[in-house]
Scaffold this active site. Sequence first.
Site, PDB file in Angstrom:
ATOM      1  CE1 TYR A   1      -3.691  -3.057   1.445  1.00 33.67           C
ATOM      2  CE2 TYR A   1      -5.072  -0.815  -0.036  1.00 33.67           C
ATOM      3  CZ  TYR A   1      -4.337  -2.281   0.989  1.00 33.67           C
ATOM      4  OH  TYR A   1      -5.503  -2.894   0.301  1.00 33.67           O
TER       5      TYR A   1
ATOM      6  CE  LYS B   1       1.864 -18.680  -0.813  1.00 36.35           C
ATOM      7  NZ  LYS B   1       0.846 -20.191  -0.510  1.00 36.35           N
TER       8      LYS B   1
ATOM      9  CG  ASP C   1      -2.043 -20.614  -0.078  1.00 33.30           C
ATOM     10  OD1 ASP C   1      -1.582 -20.562   1.604  1.00 33.30           O
ATOM     11  OD2 ASP C   1      -1.923 -21.558  -0.334  1.00 33.30           O
TER      12      ASP C   1
ATOM     13  CG  ASP D   1      -8.005  -5.221   1.007  1.00 31.46           C
ATOM     14  OD1 ASP D   1      -9.203  -5.031   1.667  1.00 31.46           O
ATOM     15  OD2 ASP D   1      -7.588  -5.376  -0.143  1.00 31.46           O
TER      16      ASP D   1
ATOM     17  CG  ASP E   1     -13.461  -7.402   0.346  1.00 28.69           C
ATOM     18  OD1 ASP E   1     -13.812  -6.710   1.872  1.00 28.69           O
ATOM     19  OD2 ASP E   1     -14.247  -7.480  -0.553  1.00 28.69           O
TER      20      ASP E   1
HETATM   21  C1  IPM Z   1     -10.731  -1.640   2.630  1.00 26.13           C
HETATM   22  C2  IPM Z   1     -10.450  -1.399   0.803  1.00 26.13           C
HETATM   23  C3  IPM Z   1      -9.313   0.326   0.761  1.00 26.13           C
HETATM   24  C4  IPM Z   1      -8.284  -1.255   1.023  1.00 26.13           C
HETATM   25  C5  IPM Z   1      -9.719   0.940  -0.865  1.00 26.13           C
HETATM   26  C6  IPM Z   1     -10.683   0.897  -0.902  1.00 26.13           C
HETATM   27  C7  IPM Z   1      -8.324   1.730  -0.908  1.00 26.13           C
HETATM   28  O1  IPM Z   1     -10.715  -2.071   0.059  1.00 26.13           O
HETATM   29  O2  IPM Z   1     -10.920  -0.508   3.543  1.00 26.13           O
HETATM   30  O3  IPM Z   1     -10.575  -2.720   2.626  1.00 26.13           O
HETATM   31  O4  IPM Z   1      -7.403  -1.142  -0.001  1.00 26.13           O
HETATM   32  O5  IPM Z   1      -7.596  -1.010   1.980  1.00 26.13           O
HETATM   33 MN    MN Z   2     -11.303  -4.029   1.291  1.00 23.13          MN
END
Ligand code: IPM
Ligand code: MN
Length: 351
Positions: free
Chosen positions: A140, A190, A222, A246, A250
Amino acid sequence: MSSPRGYTIAVLAGDGIGPEVVAEARKAAEAAAARFGFGLSWVDYDLGADRWLRTGEALPDAVLEELRDADAILLGAVGRPDVPSGVLERGLLLRLRFELDLYVNFRPVKLYPGVASPLADVKPDDIDLLVVRENTEGVYVGAGGTVHRGGPAEAATETSIETRAGVDRVLRFAAAKARERAGRLTLVHKTNVLVHAGDLWQRAAGEVAAEAGVVLDYAHADAACLYLVTDPGRFDVIVTDNLFGDILTDLGAAIAGGLGTAASANLNPTSSPSLFEPVHGSAPDIAGTGRANPVAAVLSVSLLLDHLGEREAAAAVEAGAVAALPGAAGYSTQALGDRIATAVAGGGSPD
Ligand code: IPM
Ligand code: MN
């Protein structure tokens, strides 16, 4: 409750469903403030796609300086299809994380009663973990570049930068969380491929875990994805680098019933202000339809209040959101926000 406590909250409602969910989160916060005897003053900033299209500014320096004086920042979501990908993400959200040194991205993964998980046979208690994501380093940082762009010899690099100090500080935060819970910390990395950064993380994690007196587990990124689906109960506190975090969060949101309830805190544990935002994005496809779930934003406000030391208020906001969850899909954004605020104000269930 006798001493007046007051906090200034900077609001970056942003784009798409951001303003819709933030409005409901504010109602819940106001209800908690009234009930527990503290004051909130809200300062709105019109950052996001419109501002960028109008002025070319994602985050003016003067606004950044003002934000430093807030007690906390509440962010809705940024990004819209008419703004090139990365402009607002890097220029606003990531810039805030870096400039305010918000080195912990704290993301609870919790299946609440009445929420359906796509996993078969899981009960709420089976999914209750924390992901502590490093938030200022890794890929990042934006180190890298492109040469010979557009030609046959085009090459691009995206360099991941990890520092011992950066890794240590997020590990310490995660280890402290693990101590408050089951005493178990899982490092996700990893190390079988990323041998340089992996070695740094693994040595640092070993030392920090020993210092904190917590048991250290390890999973490759993974495999961690696989375990999150097949056996989420094996995790309690996960600590991981920025990009793995990140991706994992999700997936974490998905197993806990979706992005509608996933909250996050971007923390600097020692200096103010920290930033709170739902994990979801601006969802332009449902903006303006009243279908956005405000619960992730409300739960982010719960994390915000907790961070400010308003523990009872934080618990009440979480309880209000949780009480409204069963059947939530049948309500509009605003109706759900009203139900939550009523529950927070009265301490009862919304029905
Ligand atoms: C998150 C989002 C951000 C990230 C993006 C929008 C830059 O996906 O907060 O998880 O990758 O951190
Ligand atoms: Mn994200």
